[in-house]
Design a protein around this motif. Structure first.
Motif, short mmCIF file in Angstrom:
data_model
loop_
_atom_site.label_atom_id
_atom_site.label_comp_id
_atom_site.label_asym_id
_atom_site.label_seq_id
_atom_site.Cartn_x
_atom_site.Cartn_y
_atom_site.Cartn_z
N GLN A 80 0.58 -1.12 -0.05
CA GLN A 80 0.01 0.11 0.12
C GLN A 80 0.82 1.30 -0.09
O GLN A 80 0.80 2.46 -0.70
N GLU A 83 2.20 1.81 -3.50
CA GLU A 83 1.16 2.42 -4.47
C GLU A 83 0.76 3.82 -4.23
O GLU A 83 0.69 4.55 -5.06
N ALA A 86 3.97 5.64 -5.59
CA ALA A 86 3.97 5.50 -7.32
C ALA A 86 2.78 6.20 -7.89
O ALA A 86 2.68 6.31 -9.06
N GLY A 87 1.67 6.33 -6.99
CA GLY A 87 0.36 6.87 -7.59
C GLY A 87 -0.08 5.98 -8.74
O GLY A 87 -0.83 6.44 -9.53
N THR A 88 -0.17 4.83 -8.42
CA THR A 88 -0.79 3.83 -9.23
C THR A 88 -1.30 2.58 -8.48
O THR A 88 -0.91 2.28 -7.28
N SER A 89 -2.32 1.76 -8.90
CA SER A 89 -2.89 0.79 -8.21
C SER A 89 -1.92 -0.71 -8.59
O SER A 89 -1.96 -0.66 -9.82
N LEU A 90 -1.73 -1.33 -7.64
CA LEU A 90 -0.73 -2.23 -7.86
C LEU A 90 -1.47 -3.65 -7.31
O LEU A 90 -0.83 -4.82 -7.68
N ARG A 92 -5.55 -5.80 -6.69
CA ARG A 92 -6.89 -6.00 -6.64
C ARG A 92 -7.29 -6.90 -5.73
O ARG A 92 -7.20 -8.01 -5.76
N ARG A 153 3.38 -4.21 -13.55
CA ARG A 153 3.40 -2.63 -13.09
C ARG A 153 3.88 -2.51 -11.60
O ARG A 153 4.70 -1.52 -11.25
N ARG A 156 7.97 -2.27 -12.13
CA ARG A 156 8.05 -0.78 -12.74
C ARG A 156 8.07 0.09 -11.57
O ARG A 156 8.90 1.06 -11.36
N ALA A 157 7.21 0.04 -10.82
CA ALA A 157 6.78 1.11 -9.79
C ALA A 157 7.86 1.15 -8.93
O ALA A 157 8.47 2.18 -8.17
N ASP A 160 11.30 2.48 -10.34
CA ASP A 160 10.71 4.12 -10.46
C ASP A 160 11.00 4.85 -9.15
O ASP A 160 11.77 5.84 -9.03
#
Length: 341
Positions: A80, A83, A86-90, A92, A153, A156-157, A160
């Protein structure tokens, strides 16, 4: 990012070999602690040669082994946090049904980790999941935390965010030699680097990297839990070769989810690096204490990577580990020590 074309030399606070999910999280935690960190990857990114690629990985709290049960809450929190950074959903959250024969030891371990109130009898299972068929003599459990991690994803997150914190990621650089010492020297195909601490998390290539350092880790590289394979030759499999794992999964789908098409629309291969007991190796080299090794994730390491990376970082910095690493010690394999010392 491609590696420089000319060799060069640089000094860092820490070097991490292997930019899969475990090594990337180790580098991420080092950078979070303001350590100037170099993350080395032998292949150009992104790639599908190792164990961290693909669209998805499962995550869950259900575990038969207590060490992993204890680590999972921390892992969820760290996912969390990534997430948010990174500003993205990782991830579900879908929930997870765990099923198997009544009295199965692994299933009983999962029941203990989830609690008795999460057991689903046949009637409740049929009502909540009408497409799922439970067979005689089997029991099902519900893990409400279960879900899907978006693997590509997520990788990469974390890389980054590592770079945003000042980390250096060099891909396309294969490690040729590791020279131990108070200050270690790592020679690659493109440069020579030095640091007082090194983390090796190179997946299927870990055994070859630590062998010159006197370690013979009992690692088996294979697809899932199938026949051993050479990671350098994984792409040489014939297109017409049988896929026993696909047939096994298709048979399971037909038996338990009869309303679904049993054959996969997409097939991706992923290397497993297994230990004999399927527990991780998270430990310092028995002779060179400034070399830390993370290996043998045995097909269940991705979900735990945030915690694994944290533990590797803590071991490297000489900090007290936030979770016990005793179950993951190299010393549980005595023949390895004899080779190393």
């Amino acid at each position: 990012m491609a590696a420089p074309s000319q060799p060069h030399q640089a000094t860092y606070d820490a070097i991490v070999i292997g930019a899969g999910i475990q090594g990337s999280f180790a580098a991420y935690h080092l950078a979070q602690r303001h350590r100037d960190t170099l993350l080395l990857e032998q292949f150009l990114l992104p790639h599908s040669r190792g164990s961290s690629h693909g669209q998805s990985r499962i995550t869950r709290s259900a575990y038969s082994r207590a060490p992993y049960t204890c680590m999972m809450p921390d892992s969820f929190l760290l996912w969390q946090r990534l997430e948010a950074e990174a500003g993205t959903s990782l991830y579900r959250r879908t929930g997870l049904v765990v099923l198997g024969p009544v009295g199965n030891p692994e299933l009983e371990g999962c029941r203990r980790s989830l609690g008795a109130d999460q057991v689903l009898d046949a009637n409740v299972l049929a009502w909540r999941f009408p497409g799922l068929r439970l067979h005689a003599g089997e029991v099902a459990m519900w893990d409400s935390t279960g879900g899907v991690l978006f693997a590509d994803r997520a990788l990469r997150a974390v890389q980054d965010v590592f770079c945003r914190h000042g980390g250096t990621l060099q891909d396309g650089e294969k490690v040729l030699h590791i020279e131990p010492g108070a200050v270690l020297t790592v020679t690659t195909t493109a440069g020579v680097y030095q640091a007082p601490r090194l983390i090796i998390a190179a997946g299927a290539w870990t055994g070859a990297l630590v062998a010159p350092l006197g370690l013979r880790l009992p690692l088996q590289v294979c697809y899932h839990h199938g026949s051993p394979t050479d990671p350098e030759e994984r792409d040489q499999t014939s297109l017409g070769a049988p896929r026993p794992n696909v047939a096994l999964l298709s048979s399971f789908i037909s038996d338990y989810l009869p309303g679904l098409e049993p054959w996969p629309a997409v097939v991706e291969t992923c290397l497993y690096t297994n230990t004999p007991d399927e527990d991780f190796i998270l430990d310092r080299h028995p002779k060179f204490s400034n070399i830390v090794i993370g290996a043998g994730f045995s097909g269940h390491g991705f979900k735990l990577a945030p915690v694994v990376g944290k533990l590797l970082c803590e071991l490297s910095l000489g900090e007290e580990p936030s979770h016990s690493t005793a179950p993951f010690a190299i010393t549980r394999f005595p023949s390895v020590l004899q080779a190393a010392l």
